[in-house]
Design a protein around this motif. Sequence first.
Motif, short mmCIF file in Angstrom:
data_model
loop_
_atom_site.label_atom_id
_atom_site.label_comp_id
_atom_site.label_asym_id
_atom_site.label_seq_id
_atom_site.Cartn_x
_atom_site.Cartn_y
_atom_site.Cartn_z
N MET A 73 0.84 -1.18 0.00
CA MET A 73 0.00 0.00 0.00
C MET A 73 0.89 1.24 0.00
O MET A 73 1.86 1.31 0.75
N PRO A 74 0.55 2.24 -0.82
CA PRO A 74 1.37 3.46 -0.87
C PRO A 74 1.41 4.16 0.48
O PRO A 74 0.48 4.06 1.28
N GLN A 75 2.46 4.90 0.71
CA GLN A 75 2.58 5.66 1.94
C GLN A 75 1.60 6.82 1.92
O GLN A 75 1.39 7.47 0.89
N ALA A 76 0.98 7.09 3.06
CA ALA A 76 0.02 8.19 3.15
C ALA A 76 0.72 9.53 3.03
O ALA A 76 1.80 9.73 3.57
N GLN A 77 0.08 10.43 2.30
CA GLN A 77 0.54 11.81 2.21
C GLN A 77 -0.38 12.68 3.07
O GLN A 77 -1.59 12.45 3.12
N THR A 78 0.19 13.66 3.74
CA THR A 78 -0.61 14.55 4.58
C THR A 78 -0.33 16.00 4.23
O THR A 78 0.69 16.32 3.61
N GLY A 79 -1.24 16.87 4.61
CA GLY A 79 -1.05 18.29 4.35
C GLY A 79 -2.17 19.10 4.93
O GLY A 79 -3.01 18.60 5.70
N TRP B 27 -5.45 17.04 6.23
CA TRP B 27 -5.93 15.91 5.45
C TRP B 27 -4.86 14.84 5.32
O TRP B 27 -3.66 15.10 5.47
N LYS B 28 -5.31 13.64 5.03
CA LYS B 28 -4.42 12.51 4.73
C LYS B 28 -4.97 11.79 3.51
O LYS B 28 -6.18 11.58 3.40
N SER B 29 -4.08 11.43 2.58
CA SER B 29 -4.52 10.77 1.35
C SER B 29 -3.61 9.58 1.05
O SER B 29 -2.38 9.70 1.12
N ILE B 30 -4.22 8.45 0.75
CA ILE B 30 -3.51 7.25 0.30
C ILE B 30 -3.94 7.01 -1.14
O ILE B 30 -5.13 6.85 -1.42
N ASP B 31 -3.00 7.01 -2.06
CA ASP B 31 -3.34 6.96 -3.48
C ASP B 31 -2.58 5.82 -4.17
O ASP B 31 -1.41 5.96 -4.52
N PRO B 32 -3.24 4.68 -4.40
CA PRO B 32 -2.58 3.56 -5.06
C PRO B 32 -2.55 3.67 -6.58
O PRO B 32 -2.11 2.74 -7.26
N GLU B 33 -3.06 4.77 -7.11
CA GLU B 33 -3.05 5.02 -8.56
C GLU B 33 -3.76 3.90 -9.33
O GLU B 33 -3.22 3.27 -10.23
N ARG C 63 -7.83 1.58 -3.72
CA ARG C 63 -8.48 2.81 -4.17
C ARG C 63 -7.93 3.97 -3.36
O ARG C 63 -7.38 3.79 -2.28
N ARG C 64 -8.05 5.17 -3.89
CA ARG C 64 -7.62 6.33 -3.13
C ARG C 64 -8.56 6.53 -1.93
O ARG C 64 -9.78 6.49 -2.07
N VAL C 65 -7.96 6.75 -0.77
CA VAL C 65 -8.71 6.99 0.45
C VAL C 65 -8.27 8.33 1.02
O VAL C 65 -7.08 8.57 1.24
#
Length: 285
Positions: free
Chosen positions: A1-7, A18-24, A54-56
């Motif tokens: 699983m991709p690493q979560a991005q935050t901002g 926010w936090k987003s996990i995007d497996p593309e 899926r993107r979460v």
Amino acid sequence: MPQAQTGYYPGVGGRLWWKSIDPETDAVPLILLHGGPGSPSDYLESLDVLGDERRVVVYDQLGCGRSDTPDAESLWRVETFVDALESLASDSGLETFHLFGHSWGGMLALAFYDKWPERVKSLVLASPLVSVQAWCADAARLIAELPPEHQAALAGSADTVEYQAALQEFYRRHFCRLDPWPPSLQRSVDGLAAAGYETMWGPNEFTQTGNLRGVDLTPIVRSLTIPNLWLCGSDDEATPETIRGFSHMNSYGDYVEFAGGTHNVHLEQPQAFVATLREFLRATD
């Protein structure tokens, strides 16, 4: 699983964390809405696992957690939270998405759908607040099932040891029966934004004194024309009788009840809960 991005997003009334996990992948994204109003999103972090397909996206709503607190009390209203969600979703490139709302987040999800129905692919309403009157009626019934000494304590001052003991018993039965509570849930409870919670709801789960008084989104439930999944535990403070009834109000609704679960059944039965979510989301993609 991709690493979560935050901002941070400069939203309505203040910045939103926010936090987003995007497996593309091509799967429809999912936005998670936490409860409260005013409980940070930490307790939903177990649903991050859905980011493997899926993107979460999850965020702390205005006034709680890592997000800013608005200066004006007038911003503590449903419309503010709906507009903040729309702005965050649009600026994140999310035009169409699945919307998951837990507890108060369920009311927010329904209110968002009512304003932007074309944006929502499906609704997952987990132990949701839909009608304040129904919620309070359920709470009164559940309190009436407590031992007499706890009923008497809850009718008195909140400053007594007896009141706190009765409150903990109610929460053990209907909020979360894990002991101790998972760290993610404890962080959310400890981080509750009292100003927003009390302004919109009240002093506790079963006492409604805030500006949500009288709100009833049942007409929106009846009008739903997209797949909608209703989830709750058999011992939930959002009672099965009420949640099952909402699920039957439109021809697109489905209902799943988790035996032995409470309001935070996603933490008590994580594998079953996530499996149910996966199946629904895949079927409605």
